[in-house]
Scaffold this active site. Sequence first.
Site, short mmCIF file in Angstrom:
data_model
loop_
_atom_site.label_atom_id
_atom_site.label_comp_id
_atom_site.label_asym_id
_atom_site.label_seq_id
_atom_site.Cartn_x
_atom_site.Cartn_y
_atom_site.Cartn_z
N CYS A 43 21.63 -20.24 25.86
CA CYS A 43 20.92 -20.55 27.11
C CYS A 43 21.58 -21.64 27.94
CB CYS A 43 19.49 -20.98 26.79
SG CYS A 43 18.55 -19.67 26.00
N1 LIG Z 1 17.84 -17.29 21.68
C1 LIG Z 1 17.09 -18.13 22.35
O1 LIG Z 1 16.78 -19.20 21.87
C2 LIG Z 1 16.55 -17.79 23.73
C3 LIG Z 1 15.57 -18.63 24.28
C4 LIG Z 1 15.05 -18.33 25.53
C5 LIG Z 1 15.51 -17.22 26.21
N2 LIG Z 1 16.48 -16.42 25.67
C6 LIG Z 1 16.90 -15.25 26.44
O2 LIG Z 1 16.36 -14.09 25.85
C7 LIG Z 1 17.27 -13.00 25.97
C8 LIG Z 1 17.60 -12.44 24.60
O3 LIG Z 1 18.23 -13.45 23.83
P1 LIG Z 1 18.38 -13.38 22.27
O4 LIG Z 1 18.82 -14.72 21.85
O5 LIG Z 1 17.17 -12.80 21.66
O6 LIG Z 1 19.60 -12.33 22.14
P2 LIG Z 1 20.07 -11.58 20.81
O7 LIG Z 1 21.50 -11.25 21.02
O8 LIG Z 1 19.65 -12.35 19.60
O9 LIG Z 1 19.21 -10.24 20.81
C9 LIG Z 1 19.34 -9.26 21.77
C10 LIG Z 1 19.14 -7.91 21.12
O10 LIG Z 1 19.20 -6.92 22.13
C11 LIG Z 1 19.85 -5.76 21.59
N3 LIG Z 1 20.34 -4.95 22.69
C12 LIG Z 1 21.40 -5.13 23.48
N4 LIG Z 1 21.50 -4.15 24.38
C13 LIG Z 1 20.45 -3.33 24.19
C14 LIG Z 1 20.00 -2.14 24.81
N5 LIG Z 1 20.65 -1.62 25.85
N6 LIG Z 1 18.89 -1.55 24.32
C15 LIG Z 1 18.24 -2.08 23.26
N7 LIG Z 1 18.62 -3.20 22.63
C16 LIG Z 1 19.71 -3.82 23.10
C17 LIG Z 1 20.92 -6.35 20.70
O11 LIG Z 1 21.35 -5.42 19.72
C18 LIG Z 1 20.19 -7.53 20.09
O12 LIG Z 1 19.53 -7.19 18.88
C19 LIG Z 1 18.48 -13.55 26.72
O13 LIG Z 1 18.32 -13.34 28.09
C20 LIG Z 1 18.39 -15.03 26.44
O14 LIG Z 1 19.02 -15.81 27.44
C21 LIG Z 1 17.00 -16.68 24.43
#
Ligand SMILES: NC(=O)c1ccc[n+]([C@@H]2O[C@H](COP(=O)([O-])OP(=O)(O)OC[C@H]3O[C@@H](n4cnc5c(N)ncnc54)[C@H](O)[C@@H]3O)[C@@H](O)[C@H]2O)c1
Length: 458
Positions: free
Chosen positions: A289
């Site tokens: 992030c």
């Molecule tokens: N990790 C954090 O602490 C956090 C906190 C707040 C916000 N976010 C936001 O949340 C969002 C997700 O982050 P995350 O950390 O969970 O990412 P992540 O990489 O852990 O998980 C994302 C998942 O999406 C899947 N994916 C990708 N493309 C796809 C598709 N076309 N169809 C279905 N699944 C698909 C991936 O395989 C993966 O399992 C991002 O925008 C991030 O900025 C993350």
Amino acid sequence: MKQPTAARKAAVAAARAVVRKLNHRIARRTAKVGIIGLGYVGLPLACLFAEKGFPVTGFDVDPKKIDSLNAGKSYIKHIASKRVAPLVRAGRLAGSAGFRELRKMDAVIICVPTPLTRFREPDMRFVVATAETIANTLRPGQLVVLESSTYPGTTTELVKPILERGGLKSGRDFLLAYSPEREDPGNETYGTASIPKVIGGDGPAALDVAKNLYDGAVVKTVPVSSPEAAEAIKLTENIFRAVNIAMVNELKVIFDAMGIDIWEVIEAAKTKPFGYMPFYPGPGLGGHCIPIDPFYLTWKARAHNINTRFIELAGEINTQMPRYVMTRLADALSRRAGKALRGAKILMLGLAYKKNVDDMRESPALTLIEMLEEAGASVSYHDPFIPRIKPSREHGALTNRRSVPLSKARIAAADAVLIVTDHDRIDYRDVARHAKLVVDTRNALARAGIAGEKVIKA
Ligand SMILES: NC(=O)c1ccc[n+]([C@@H]2O[C@H](COP(=O)([O-])OP(=O)(O)OC[C@H]3O[C@@H](n4cnc5c(N)ncnc54)[C@H](O)[C@@H]3O)[C@@H](O)[C@H]2O)c1
């Protein structure tokens, strides 16, 4: 006064019917919730909705995650399998076999990645692909919520036109909202359920239903006027952190030169009961992030001919931190041991971007390993949560490096131990006892009550 046309009246009636039906199903906990993207954000969210009584289906392009979920096993360290398994056994949580199942969902929540491209611009591939997948099966009466962090305008300018391609209209046939995820992995005080959730709807009906849905799962919802406002709120929160961390990193460099301990300064400053909030320096920014999201706004601001100077400056200062740490390390080796960095054996403690998590995305540790090795040092690392370095675009050469066991002999054999991540699980007393020199970027030793000649803060 202009009379509403029959078509307009029919549209309003249709929208009302969608809202009534969805709200009814939400109230009875029969609304089927689909979560797309089962990562650090999606998996805990899926568990939460299932715990609150909703039937939840998880969707992901990674079949290993789906298999693991269906076997009741968590694949994320801080989410216990014993939380997942009972929900799966009870039939309230399942991984889907295919995306056509999306059609059966009442609410579809998007939690896919939003990284930066090689040119440090928003990489919207995952959001676009997901919107296209949803559009393939979109039917009247569904609610779609985007949760991924992104620039203001994504929901209505990018996602909405894709969803409307088949002829269904947002606000009339289906509902669309943005609600930013505020997950803080590893935070023991606040989890998904106890963090208030901001929601902006594409129209009042979407806001009403999305609010209702999240009210059924989280402690508090905060409705705002539009998806754009909700998107801006998420970026504001992360830019606030990035800028404040940069400021305290800059203060660290200044105070180091003056022989003043930044950590002592912060501890005392935070006793002021108003007008001050502590942020802590470190070896550089990491995670999915803070190093990334601010540049989503920079990119969007360019379209309005506005420069985001604070954001750029913060990025510049934070990016310099690994180099600063390396300079402090080289200096300490030379002064304390008469050794050059070239040929020195460095044992790095912690590779994750922050303590007690297994996430190495954007971790400054990776940059540090590369820089130190470039300077001729030999680097090994120990991280109880990252046994092996996973492939990444920017640090591909480090793929498959393995964490070394932390033994007294290994600590003693290193010319310097470099603390990059302050995992609680490491015995810092042992480290201090056996190391020749410790360079601590997290104040971990001082917090454990350890001081001494061989400890240098960086
Ligand atoms: N990790 C954090 O602490 C956090 C906190 C707040 C916000 N976010 C936001 O949340 C969002 C997700 O982050 P995350 O950390 O969970 O990412 P992540 O990489 O852990 O998980 C994302 C998942 O999406 C899947 N994916 C990708 N493309 C796809 C598709 N076309 N169809 C279905 N699944 C698909 C991936 O395989 C993966 O399992 C991002 O925008 C991030 O900025 C993350």
